[in-house]
Motif scaffolding. Sequence first.
Motif, short mmCIF file in Angstrom:
data_model
loop_
_atom_site.label_atom_id
_atom_site.label_comp_id
_atom_site.label_asym_id
_atom_site.label_seq_id
_atom_site.Cartn_x
_atom_site.Cartn_y
_atom_site.Cartn_z
N GLU A 168 -4.40 5.18 5.99
CA GLU A 168 -3.75 5.78 6.94
C GLU A 168 -4.04 5.77 8.56
N SER B 190 1.37 9.85 4.07
CA SER B 190 1.96 10.42 5.63
C SER B 190 3.49 10.13 5.51
N VAL C 232 1.60 4.71 1.52
CA VAL C 232 1.01 5.76 2.58
C VAL C 232 1.61 7.00 2.47
N TYR D 164 0.79 -1.11 0.11
CA TYR D 164 -0.05 -0.18 -0.08
C TYR D 164 0.94 1.30 0.05
N VAL E 54 -2.51 2.17 9.45
CA VAL E 54 -1.26 2.17 9.80
C VAL E 54 -0.49 2.91 10.76
N ALA E 55 -1.62 3.90 11.27
CA ALA E 55 -1.49 4.57 12.49
C ALA E 55 -1.95 3.65 13.81
#
Length: 78
Positions: free
Chosen positions: A65, A42, A40, A38, A68-69
Motif C-alpha cells: 500500500e 485499496s 492492492v 501484487y 503503490v501510494a
Amino acid sequence: MSARCQVTGAQPGFGHSISHSHRRTKRRFDPNIQRKRYWVPSLGRTVTLTVSARGIKTIDKRGIEAVVAEIIARGERL
C-alpha cells in the motif's frame, strides 16, 4: 520492457569488461529486474510492477500500500 525498477529506480550501470590482457570493451551492468503481480486492497485489483530484487524486499518491509501510494504520487501509471 526497460531495465528500470519502479520502486527503487535502479537502472543499468555502464563500464568496461576487462580481459586477461587488460583490453577494455564496453559492457552493461543490468539490475535484477522481475515482473511481479501484487494484490492492492485499496485499489481492489492486482498491479504488475517491474521491480528489482531490492525493490521486492522494500515492498515486503514497507507494505504494498505504501509503495503503490508513493508510485502514484510520483505520477507513474500502474
